[in-house]
Design a protein around this motif. Sequence first.
Motif, PDB file in Angstrom:
ATOM      1  N   GLN A  85       0.826  -1.207   0.000  1.00 25.21           N
ATOM      2  CA  GLN A  85       0.000   0.000   0.000  1.00 25.21           C
ATOM      3  C   GLN A  85       0.865   1.263   0.000  1.00 25.21           C
ATOM      4  O   GLN A  85       0.545   2.242  -0.688  1.00 25.21           O
ATOM      5  CB  GLN A  85      -0.934   0.000   1.209  1.00 25.21           C
ATOM      6  N   GLN A  86       1.950   1.252   0.730  1.00 22.51           N
ATOM      7  CA  GLN A  86       2.843   2.414   0.758  1.00 22.51           C
ATOM      8  C   GLN A  86       3.423   2.716  -0.615  1.00 22.51           C
ATOM      9  O   GLN A  86       3.734   3.872  -0.921  1.00 22.51           O
ATOM     10  CB  GLN A  86       3.977   2.176   1.758  1.00 22.51           C
ATOM     11  N   ALA A  87       3.555   1.679  -1.450  1.00 29.06           N
ATOM     12  CA  ALA A  87       4.097   1.866  -2.799  1.00 29.06           C
ATOM     13  C   ALA A  87       3.020   2.220  -3.825  1.00 29.06           C
ATOM     14  O   ALA A  87       3.299   2.279  -5.027  1.00 29.06           O
ATOM     15  CB  ALA A  87       4.832   0.599  -3.241  1.00 29.06           C
ATOM     16  N   GLY A  88       1.792   2.466  -3.357  1.00 24.52           N
ATOM     17  CA  GLY A  88       0.729   2.895  -4.261  1.00 24.52           C
ATOM     18  C   GLY A  88      -0.091   1.781  -4.865  1.00 24.52           C
ATOM     19  O   GLY A  88      -0.731   1.970  -5.910  1.00 24.52           O
ATOM     20  N   HIS A  89      -0.114   0.614  -4.216  1.00 24.92           N
ATOM     21  CA  HIS A  89      -0.884  -0.519  -4.713  1.00 24.92           C
ATOM     22  C   HIS A  89      -1.981  -0.892  -3.712  1.00 24.92           C
ATOM     23  O   HIS A  89      -2.114  -0.273  -2.662  1.00 24.92           O
ATOM     24  CB  HIS A  89       0.047  -1.700  -4.997  1.00 24.92           C
ATOM     25  N   ARG A  90      -2.758  -1.924  -4.037  1.00 22.70           N
ATOM     26  CA  ARG A  90      -3.913  -2.269  -3.208  1.00 22.70           C
ATOM     27  C   ARG A  90      -3.700  -3.592  -2.475  1.00 22.70           C
ATOM     28  O   ARG A  90      -3.616  -4.652  -3.095  1.00 22.70           O
ATOM     29  CB  ARG A  90      -5.184  -2.364  -4.058  1.00 22.70           C
ATOM     30  N   PRO A  91      -3.649  -3.550  -1.144  1.00 24.87           N
ATOM     31  CA  PRO A  91      -3.541  -4.790  -0.368  1.00 24.87           C
ATOM     32  C   PRO A  91      -4.912  -5.417  -0.122  1.00 24.87           C
ATOM     33  O   PRO A  91      -5.884  -4.711   0.158  1.00 24.87           O
ATOM     34  CB  PRO A  91      -2.913  -4.322   0.943  1.00 24.87           C
ATOM     35  N   VAL A  92      -4.965  -6.727  -0.225  1.00 26.17           N
ATOM     36  CA  VAL A  92      -6.203  -7.459   0.009  1.00 26.17           C
ATOM     37  C   VAL A  92      -5.933  -8.506   1.094  1.00 26.17           C
ATOM     38  O   VAL A  92      -5.043  -9.342   0.948  1.00 26.17           O
ATOM     39  CB  VAL A  92      -6.709  -8.143  -1.278  1.00 26.17           C
ATOM     40  N   VAL A  93      -6.686  -8.417   2.175  1.00 27.24           N
ATOM     41  CA  VAL A  93      -6.570  -9.363   3.286  1.00 27.24           C
ATOM     42  C   VAL A  93      -7.659 -10.418   3.127  1.00 27.24           C
ATOM     43  O   VAL A  93      -8.841 -10.083   3.062  1.00 27.24           O
ATOM     44  CB  VAL A  93      -6.738  -8.646   4.643  1.00 27.24           C
ATOM     45  N   ILE A  94      -7.255 -11.672   3.036  1.00 23.69           N
ATOM     46  CA  ILE A  94      -8.232 -12.757   2.960  1.00 23.69           C
ATOM     47  C   ILE A  94      -8.297 -13.454   4.309  1.00 23.69           C
ATOM     48  O   ILE A  94      -7.308 -14.019   4.782  1.00 23.69           O
ATOM     49  CB  ILE A  94      -7.862 -13.771   1.868  1.00 23.69           C
ATOM     50  N   MET A  95      -9.447 -13.381   4.938  1.00 24.92           N
ATOM     51  CA  MET A  95      -9.679 -14.130   6.167  1.00 24.92           C
ATOM     52  C   MET A  95     -10.263 -15.482   5.794  1.00 24.92           C
ATOM     53  O   MET A  95     -11.211 -15.573   5.017  1.00 24.92           O
ATOM     54  CB  MET A  95     -10.627 -13.378   7.096  1.00 24.92           C
ATOM     55  N   GLY A  96      -9.670 -16.529   6.355  1.00 22.78           N
ATOM     56  CA  GLY A  96     -10.026 -17.881   5.946  1.00 22.78           C
ATOM     57  C   GLY A  96     -11.234 -18.448   6.656  1.00 22.78           C
ATOM     58  O   GLY A  96     -11.111 -19.477   7.344  1.00 22.78           O
ATOM     59  N   GLY A  97     -12.377 -17.795   6.496  1.00 23.59           N
ATOM     60  CA  GLY A  97     -13.582 -18.368   7.077  1.00 23.59           C
ATOM     61  C   GLY A  97     -13.884 -19.746   6.524  1.00 23.59           C
ATOM     62  O   GLY A  97     -14.421 -20.614   7.221  1.00 23.59           O
ATOM     63  N   GLY A  98     -13.508 -19.966   5.247  1.00 20.75           N
ATOM     64  CA  GLY A  98     -13.705 -21.274   4.636  1.00 20.75           C
ATOM     65  C   GLY A  98     -12.549 -22.213   4.883  1.00 20.75           C
ATOM     66  O   GLY A  98     -12.738 -23.361   5.305  1.00 20.75           O
ATOM     67  N   THR A  99     -11.320 -21.751   4.639  1.00 28.47           N
ATOM     68  CA  THR A  99     -10.156 -22.632   4.779  1.00 28.47           C
ATOM     69  C   THR A  99      -9.868 -22.992   6.229  1.00 28.47           C
ATOM     70  O   THR A  99      -9.268 -24.043   6.502  1.00 28.47           O
ATOM     71  CB  THR A  99      -8.909 -21.981   4.144  1.00 28.47           C
ATOM     72  N   THR A 100     -10.284 -22.162   7.173  1.00 25.60           N
ATOM     73  CA  THR A 100     -10.092 -22.511   8.587  1.00 25.60           C
ATOM     74  C   THR A 100     -10.843 -23.792   8.940  1.00 25.60           C
ATOM     75  O   THR A 100     -10.444 -24.534   9.844  1.00 25.60           O
ATOM     76  CB  THR A 100     -10.550 -21.358   9.505  1.00 25.60           C
ATOM     77  N   LYS A 101     -11.910 -24.063   8.219  1.00 26.93           N
ATOM     78  CA  LYS A 101     -12.680 -25.280   8.479  1.00 26.93           C
ATOM     79  C   LYS A 101     -11.925 -26.532   8.050  1.00 26.93           C
ATOM     80  O   LYS A 101     -12.267 -27.640   8.467  1.00 26.93           O
ATOM     81  CB  LYS A 101     -14.022 -25.209   7.735  1.00 26.93           C
ATOM     82  N   VAL A 102     -10.904 -26.360   7.210  1.00 20.33           N
ATOM     83  CA  VAL A 102     -10.133 -27.486   6.705  1.00 20.33           C
ATOM     84  C   VAL A 102      -8.805 -27.604   7.432  1.00 20.33           C
ATOM     85  O   VAL A 102      -8.447 -28.649   7.965  1.00 20.33           O
ATOM     86  CB  VAL A 102      -9.901 -27.340   5.183  1.00 20.33           C
ATOM     87  N   GLY A 103      -8.047 -26.512   7.473  1.00 24.34           N
ATOM     88  CA  GLY A 103      -6.759 -26.522   8.154  1.00 24.34           C
ATOM     89  C   GLY A 103      -5.602 -26.748   7.201  1.00 24.34           C
ATOM     90  O   GLY A 103      -5.559 -27.741   6.482  1.00 24.34           O
ATOM     91  N   ASP A 104      -4.676 -25.797   7.184  1.00 27.23           N
ATOM     92  CA  ASP A 104      -3.489 -25.900   6.335  1.00 27.23           C
ATOM     93  C   ASP A 104      -2.527 -26.918   6.940  1.00 27.23           C
ATOM     94  O   ASP A 104      -2.072 -26.750   8.079  1.00 27.23           O
ATOM     95  CB  ASP A 104      -2.820 -24.525   6.245  1.00 27.23           C
ATOM     96  N   PRO A 105      -2.164 -27.972   6.215  1.00 27.04           N
ATOM     97  CA  PRO A 105      -1.247 -28.973   6.772  1.00 27.04           C
ATOM     98  C   PRO A 105       0.213 -28.531   6.788  1.00 27.04           C
ATOM     99  O   PRO A 105       1.065 -29.221   7.338  1.00 27.04           O
ATOM    100  CB  PRO A 105      -1.437 -30.170   5.830  1.00 27.04           C
ATOM    101  N   THR A 106       0.532 -27.362   6.185  1.00 25.19           N
ATOM    102  CA  THR A 106       1.915 -26.922   6.077  1.00 25.19           C
ATOM    103  C   THR A 106       2.556 -26.783   7.450  1.00 25.19           C
ATOM    104  O   THR A 106       2.080 -26.032   8.308  1.00 25.19           O
ATOM    105  CB  THR A 106       1.991 -25.569   5.344  1.00 25.19           C
ATOM    106  N   GLY A 107       3.651 -27.502   7.655  1.00 26.92           N
ATOM    107  CA  GLY A 107       4.387 -27.400   8.902  1.00 26.92           C
ATOM    108  C   GLY A 107       3.709 -28.035  10.095  1.00 26.92           C
ATOM    109  O   GLY A 107       4.143 -27.864  11.234  1.00 26.92           O
ATOM    110  N   LYS A 108       2.640 -28.770   9.872  1.00 24.02           N
ATOM    111  CA  LYS A 108       1.890 -29.358  10.978  1.00 24.02           C
ATOM    112  C   LYS A 108       2.103 -30.872  11.013  1.00 24.02           C
ATOM    113  O   LYS A 108       2.200 -31.526   9.983  1.00 24.02           O
ATOM    114  CB  LYS A 108       0.386 -29.072  10.836  1.00 24.02           C
ATOM    115  N   ASP A 109       2.151 -31.418  12.227  1.00 26.36           N
ATOM    116  CA  ASP A 109       2.271 -32.865  12.401  1.00 26.36           C
ATOM    117  C   ASP A 109       0.935 -33.520  12.709  1.00 26.36           C
ATOM    118  O   ASP A 109       0.824 -34.735  12.769  1.00 26.36           O
ATOM    119  CB  ASP A 109       3.244 -33.190  13.543  1.00 26.36           C
ATOM    120  N   ALA A 110      -0.073 -32.699  12.929  1.00 26.21           N
ATOM    121  CA  ALA A 110      -1.387 -33.242  13.270  1.00 26.21           C
ATOM    122  C   ALA A 110      -2.469 -32.329  12.724  1.00 26.21           C
ATOM    123  O   ALA A 110      -2.226 -31.159  12.423  1.00 26.21           O
ATOM    124  CB  ALA A 110      -1.529 -33.369  14.790  1.00 26.21           C
TER     125      ALA A 110
END
Length: 418
Positions: free
Chosen positions: A66-91
Motif C-alpha cells: 500500500q505504501q508503494a501505491g498498490h492495493r492490499p487485500v486481506v483474505i480471512m479464511g472463514g472457509g479454509t479454517t474449516k479445513v486446516g493448512d497442513p503446512t508445517g503441521k504434524d497433526a
Amino acid sequence: MTSPTFKSDFLQTLQARGYIHQITHPTELDEAASTSIVSGYIGFDATAPSLHVGSLIQIMMLRRLQQAGHRPVVIMGGGTTKVGDPTGKDASRPHLSDETIQANIASIKTVFEKFLTFGDGPTDALLIDNDEWLSTYGYVQFLRDYGTHFTVNRMLAFDSVRIRLEREEPMTFLEFNYMLMQSVDFLELNRRHNVTLQMGGSDQWGNITSGVDLVRRVDQKSAFGLTTPLLTTASGGKMGKTAQGAIWLNAEQLSPYDYWQFWRNADDADVGRFLRLFTDLPLDEIVALEALEGAGINDAKKALADAATTMLHGAEAATTARAAAESAFEKGQLSADLPTVELPRDEVIGAMIAAVTTKAGLTQSNGEARRLAQGGGLRLNDAPIADGAQLLTEADLTGDGVLKLGAGKKKIVLVRPV
C-alpha cells in the motif's frame, strides 16, 4: 547469482528491507508494479482470536504494498479454517464452530486496521472472507471444475504433504484438499477483484505456485507469487514463539508492555533485520542504529521496541511501556503499568516463592523456579532470593500491597494478593 535490479518502488523496497525469498515471474511483476496498480493478497486463517508476531512479516508486506501505491487485500479464511493448512503441521487442526471462526475474524480484523488504510479508493485495502465463495461450491462441482487441474503426483511432492508422510503422521483427505482451496481463492480473487499477486511465507511456495498456475491455465491471465524468507531469530528459534508462549498482536491476549519487552529483548544480531522488516524507520537511520556497539545497542533495541509498539498499539502505549520498563529494570521502581497478576491471598502469603513465581507465569514449574533461585536469577522486590522454598509473609508486601517478582534479567511481574 546476483540479485535482480528492480525498477518498481514496491520491489525495490522489499529487496532493500529483506522481504524477498522467491518470485514466480519477477520481470513481469516488476513491470506491472511500475506501470499499474497491483492488487496483492495474503490469506490468514482464523484459528485463534489473535494473530501472533510470526504473522507480522506478512502484514508488513501488505503495508509495503500500500505504501508503494498498490492495493492490499486481506483474505480471512472463514472457509479454509474449516479445513486446516497442513503446512508445517504434524497433526490435524481441531475443528472450530462457524460462530467461533467468525468471532476470531472480528477480533483479528482490528489488528489490520492499525497497519492498513481501508476504504473504497483504488489503493485502499480490502478484507474479504473466503467462505464467501468456498461454501457455495457443491462437492461434485468443485471436483469437476478444478480437480482436473491438479495431479496427485505433484501434490504428493509438496513439502506440506511429503514431510508429513515421511514422518508417518496421518493426513486426512480434508487437509489434502487445502491447496486446491487456496488455489481457487486466487482464481476467485482474480475474477472478482483483479488480484494478480499472492504473497506469503516461504513454506507457502507450493500452495502459491499452484494458485498462480491455476489462474494462468484456466483464465490465461497474469498472476504472480512472492514469498518471504523463513523468519527465525539469531538463536535459531521460531519467530514469535517464546518460553512464555506466543507473542500475540491483540492487546487482549498480550499487553502493550509485554509486546514492547519482546522487541526490547531481541538478540543483538537481530536488531538491524527487525528494524528493516517491522518498522517504517528510514534505512539510513537503521544503518546508524545497527552500527551501535556495546551498551549503545540497547538504544537501538529501544528504538525497535518503540517503533514496533507504536505501529500496533499507538505512541502513548509505547511511551508508557518504555517508562514502566525503565522504572522496573533501570531504576528499580514500581510502576502501575507493569504486568500485574492477582492471586488468592492464601496462595501467596505462607506459600513458597517458587510456587508463586510459577503461578505468576514467570516460570514453567516450581523446579525451574528453584533452579533459578540457586543461580541467583530469582528476585523479590529487587533483592535476590537464594532459596525457592522460602515462604512469603505479609512483611514481603510493598507499600502498594504487592510483590515485585523478577526472573532473570528481563522478566518482572507484580503479584497482588486478593
